[in-house]
Design an enzyme around this catalytic site. Structure first.
Site, PDB file in Angstrom:
ATOM      1  CG  HIS A 190     -29.774  25.803  20.526  1.00  0.00           C
ATOM      2  ND1 HIS A 190     -29.001  24.698  20.247  1.00  0.00           N
ATOM      3  CD2 HIS A 190     -28.935  26.716  21.074  1.00  0.00           C
ATOM      4  CE1 HIS A 190     -27.745  24.927  20.594  1.00  0.00           C
ATOM      5  NE2 HIS A 190     -27.668  26.140  21.101  1.00  0.00           N
ATOM      6  CG  ASP A 241     -19.857 -22.994  28.012  1.00  0.00           C
ATOM      7  OD1 ASP A 241     -20.095 -24.083  28.580  1.00  0.00           O
ATOM      8  OD2 ASP A 241     -18.808 -22.358  28.200  1.00  0.00           O
ATOM      9  CG  HIS A 258     -21.465 -22.590  31.911  1.00  0.00           C
ATOM     10  ND1 HIS A 258     -22.197 -22.694  30.750  1.00  0.00           N
ATOM     11  CD2 HIS A 258     -22.102 -21.645  32.663  1.00  0.00           C
ATOM     12  CE1 HIS A 258     -23.214 -21.838  30.793  1.00  0.00           C
ATOM     13  NE2 HIS A 258     -23.184 -21.192  31.935  1.00  0.00           N
ATOM     14  CG  HIS A 289     -25.052 -22.013  36.104  1.00  0.00           C
ATOM     15  ND1 HIS A 289     -24.893 -20.753  36.624  1.00  0.00           N
ATOM     16  CD2 HIS A 289     -24.957 -21.873  34.758  1.00  0.00           C
ATOM     17  CE1 HIS A 289     -24.706 -19.884  35.620  1.00  0.00           C
ATOM     18  NE2 HIS A 289     -24.729 -20.542  34.489  1.00  0.00           N
ATOM     19  CG  ASP A 312     -23.500 -17.482  33.534  1.00  0.00           C
ATOM     20  OD1 ASP A 312     -22.796 -18.499  33.615  1.00  0.00           O
ATOM     21  OD2 ASP A 312     -24.693 -17.504  33.209  1.00  0.00           O
TER      22      ASP A 312
END
Ligand code: FES
Ligand SMILES: [Fe+2]
Length: 453
Positions: free
Chosen positions: A108, A210, A213, A218, A369
């Site tokens: 408006h 972490d 991992h 990876h 990931d």
């Protein structure tokens, strides 16, 4: 996880055993409490100072699920507002970023100046008979906005501690990047946005602590992108060098994961020599600013910095990311490349390209990931799995203190101490009625003192 028919927050996690109940990743009621008690009262990243340098510069972003506009004021300060028109609630601004003298609603036509004041109402005299109290319809302002070394944060809770107190001893680690060079840092390029069907805590916990991992999930990405001998990043699946890295937590929920060799942050670049030359040319100056420990052990190392609850900075890989929850099982990750302003252009360009290659939407690391984290989240939603626990109990009881650095320290990158402290903070906030119930600690002794039974 209910007691007398009510959700029992105390039973959802256990710091002493590293236990998390899987419902914290899937339960809609828990998610609602998180929005109030975590995103509703923690300091959340809004923008880098250099993204909104001039009066009228703005960014559109999120605090939890709420959309906000972050606006540079005429006097140089910064305000943040809910991005919603106070008339019928339309989205006030659709652009992600830009420069404005005023924000005019598309529905408006109400107009607001950059300080949030309602300044224009079409047909004000005729429709409202000149009786509209425009002061009562200002934009809704975020209660607290504050900056730390170039990063602007906002907090919905007027009672929250100051940003400096909230960051506490984590500032010692943040400064390794934010204050190493005289001209500070900047975010490069456009915002890289990725949507993932995952509970917001899984990706944050992954980067917070972490290291386990890396050598497995990876392995492929590390092989193709690593171009240096990695004394500080000995994270293959067959050997660990715990002396060359640290996990640091106990910093009021903030976490650090770092190698200690002063170069390995640049191990995943096709031509690390440009970066290594820059590090060695400037290391003595950094030592003057930050002291020997930070200049020699940390500056240039791969470091994962997590500011509770949802901001992560990775000097070395040089990415900077904020996670926006979009429901219990969905997030948007916003990523930028972050550089020192004083870096040579050649190095800045290399960093931007490398962030896109490793942690951008098609990044080789991020795709490893994303797949795993999505599955951890989805698989928490089964009829049986939602009743189960998960554990971060690696190296439990090995925490110690070190004189040369703040926080609770564990040796090595392969350790789940940081996740335990992260979830401890999550629980402390989830159970607290207000900030005065939330314990403050920055080292092992203080952390032990405030440990509940
Ligand atoms: S909703 Fe914005 S002017 Fe009506
Ligand atoms: Fe990863």
């Amino acid at each position: 996880m209910t007691k007398n028919g009510k959700l029992n927050i105390d039973a959802l996690t256990d710091f002493r055993t590293g236990r998390q109940h899987r419902s914290i990743y899937t339960d809609a009621e828990i998610y609602e409490i998180e929005q109030e008690r975590i995103f509703g009262r923690c300091w959340l990243f809004l923008a880098h100072e250099r993204q909104i340098q001039n009066p009228g510069d703005f960014m559109r972003t999120f605090m939890g699920e709420d959309e906000v506009l972050v606006v540079r004021q005429k006097n140089g300060s910064v305000k943040a507002f809910l991005n919603t028109c106070t008339h019928r609630g339309n989205r006030l601004c659709k652009a992600d970023t830009g420069n404005k003298k005023s924000f005019v609603c598309n529905y408006h036509g109400w107009g607001f100046d950059t300080s949030g004041a309602l300044t224009g109402v079409p047909l004000e005299k005729e429709a409202y008979y000149g009786e509209l109290d425009k002061d009562a319809f200002k934009l809704i302002e975020v209660a607290q906005v504050s900056s730390y070394n170039g990063l602007i944060f906002g907090n919905f809770d007027p009672e929250a501690p100051s940003l400096e107190a909230y960051l506490g001893e984590m500032r010692w680690y943040l400064d390794i990047w934010l204050d190493a060079m005289p001209n500070g840092t900047a975010l490069l390029g456009e915002t890289m946005k990725v949507e993932l069907p995952v509970n917001w805590k899984f990706p944050v916990e992954n980067v917070s602590g972490d290291g386990y991992h890396l050598g497995w999930a990876h392995a492929g990405a590390m092989t193709v992108s690593s171009s240096m001998s990695l004394s500080g990043m000995t994270v293959s699946n067959s050997s660990v060098d715990n002396s060359a890295a640290v996990s640091v937590a106990g910093l009021n929920g903030h976490c650090v994961l770092s190698s200690l060799d002063g170069v390995s942050g640049y191990a995943f670049y096709p031509q690390p020599k440009i970066a290594v030359d820059y590090l060695e040319q400037n290391r003595a100056n950094v030592a003057e600013r930050l002291g020997k420990v930070r200049a020699e052990k940390f500056w240039g190392s791969q470091i994962n910095l997590t500011v509770f609850p949802s901001l992560q900075l990775l000097p070395g890989l040089n990415w900077f990311r904020v996670y926006h929850p979009k429901g219990v099982d969905r997030i948007e990750m916003w990523t930028w490349a972050m550089v020192d302003v004083d870096m040579p252009n050649e190095l800045k360009e290399m960093i931007l390209a490398n962030v896109a290659r490793t942690f951008g939407p098609a990044g080789i690391f991020d795709n490893d990931d994303g797949d795993n984290l999505q599955a951890c989240s989805e698989l928490s939603n089964g009829r049986q799995t939602r009743k189960m626990n998960l554990y971060t109990n690696m190296a439990l009881g090995r925490e110690h203190s070190r004189d040369e650095m703040p926080g609770v320290v564990s040796d090595g990158l392969i350790c789940e101490q940081n996740q335990r402290y992260y979830y401890r903070r999550w629980s402390e906030l989830m159970r607290a009625e207000n900030w005065s119930d939330v314990p403050v600690y920055n080292n092992l002794e203080e952390a032990n003192k405030t440990l509940w039974v």
